[in-house]
Design a protein around this motif. Structure first.
Motif, PDB file in Angstrom:
ATOM      1  N   ARG A   1       0.828  -1.209   0.000  1.00 45.19           N
ATOM      2  CA  ARG A   1       0.000   0.000   0.000  1.00 45.19           C
ATOM      3  C   ARG A   1       0.862   1.260   0.000  1.00 45.19           C
ATOM      4  O   ARG A   1       0.611   2.206  -0.753  1.00 45.19           O
TER       5      ARG A   1
ATOM      6  N   TYR B   1      -6.680  -6.592  -2.459  1.00 47.81           N
ATOM      7  CA  TYR B   1      -6.516  -5.140  -2.305  1.00 47.81           C
ATOM      8  C   TYR B   1      -6.201  -4.470  -3.644  1.00 47.81           C
ATOM      9  O   TYR B   1      -6.866  -3.508  -4.033  1.00 47.81           O
TER      10      TYR B   1
ATOM     11  N   LEU C   1      -8.157  -1.804  -6.559  1.00 42.40           N
ATOM     12  CA  LEU C   1      -7.602  -0.541  -7.044  1.00 42.40           C
ATOM     13  C   LEU C   1      -7.530  -0.487  -8.568  1.00 42.40           C
ATOM     14  O   LEU C   1      -7.096   0.504  -9.129  1.00 42.40           O
TER      15      LEU C   1
END
Length: 67
Positions: free
Chosen positions: A17, A44, A48
């Protein structure tokens, strides 16, 4: 390339991240030795908008991410 081998959760996700927030890469490769961390980071980065490919390399995994 980001190497998160040897890191315990949630550090692989935090590390990836931070890299994305800092550099906004169009492509990135991440090395893992933990399947659970690989799965978490994959979810994750897919959220995105990255397309992902996982390559098994011996005991390790490489996540290839591309926008």
């Amino acid at each position: 390339m980001v190497d998160v081998r040897g890191l315990l959760c949630p550090m692989p996700l935090v590390t990836v991240r931070k890299e994305i927030e800092k550099n906004a890469p169009a492509a990135l490769e991440v090395l893992f030795d933990d399947k659970g961390a690989l799965d978490n980071v994959t979810r994750y980065v897919t959220g995105l908008g990255y397309k992902t490919e996982v390559v098994k390399d011996g005991p390790d995994y490489k996540l290839v991410m591309k926008k």
